[in-house]
Design a protein around this motif. Structure first.
Motif, PDB file in Angstrom:
ATOM      1  N   CYS A 138      -2.930   2.091   5.698  1.00  0.00           N
ATOM      2  CA  CYS A 138      -3.605   0.954   5.069  1.00  0.00           C
ATOM      3  C   CYS A 138      -2.955  -0.370   5.469  1.00  0.00           C
ATOM      4  O   CYS A 138      -3.647  -1.376   5.586  1.00  0.00           O
ATOM      5  CB  CYS A 138      -3.593   1.103   3.548  1.00  0.00           C
ATOM      6  SG  CYS A 138      -4.653   2.441   2.963  1.00  0.00           S
ATOM      7  N   CYS A 154      -7.447   2.064   0.552  1.00  0.00           N
ATOM      8  CA  CYS A 154      -7.026   0.757   1.069  1.00  0.00           C
ATOM      9  C   CYS A 154      -7.758  -0.392   0.385  1.00  0.00           C
ATOM     10  O   CYS A 154      -7.217  -1.497   0.277  1.00  0.00           O
ATOM     11  CB  CYS A 154      -7.272   0.679   2.569  1.00  0.00           C
ATOM     12  SG  CYS A 154      -6.364   1.873   3.546  1.00  0.00           S
ATOM     13  N   HIS A 174       0.854  -1.188   0.000  1.00  0.00           N
ATOM     14  CA  HIS A 174       0.000   0.000   0.000  1.00  0.00           C
ATOM     15  C   HIS A 174       0.888   1.235   0.000  1.00  0.00           C
ATOM     16  O   HIS A 174       1.989   1.220   0.534  1.00  0.00           O
ATOM     17  CB  HIS A 174      -0.893   0.039   1.236  1.00  0.00           C
ATOM     18  CG  HIS A 174      -1.954  -1.003   1.267  1.00  0.00           C
ATOM     19  ND1 HIS A 174      -3.128  -0.886   0.569  1.00  0.00           N
ATOM     20  CD2 HIS A 174      -2.011  -2.195   1.908  1.00  0.00           C
ATOM     21  CE1 HIS A 174      -3.876  -1.950   0.785  1.00  0.00           C
ATOM     22  NE2 HIS A 174      -3.226  -2.763   1.594  1.00  0.00           N
TER      23      HIS A 174
END
Length: 82
Positions: free
Chosen positions: A29, A56, A24
């Protein structure tokens, strides 16, 4: 709020193992589904405040399509109070 808690518990069990191996851009996230408290904060931020919903979720849904449905059901349930 019960829906947020229910989906947070499910996310820690179902999403966190998949989320650990995905890269990410945001460090938030990476950790969002590591505990129930963080997952509740994530769901509150994205579903009730409608802030950065896809940041996310999109990387997760691209790898694991069924998680798109999980988050979709979570949004509909919390928004409509089903």
């Amino acid at each position: 709020t019960m829906f947020l808690l229910m989906f947070a518990i499910l996310a820690v069990e179902m999403v966190h193992p998949k989320n650990k191996v995905i890269e990410h851009e945001s460090s938030w996230c990476q950790e969002a589904f590591s505990s129930v408290e963080r997952a509740v904060m994530y769901f509150f931020q994205t579903m009730l405040v409608a802030d950065n919903w896809g940041e996310c979720i999109v990387p997760l849904a691209q790898k694991h399509t069924y998680l798109f449905w999980f988050f979709g059901i979570a949004v509909v349930s919390t928004q409509l109070g089903l």
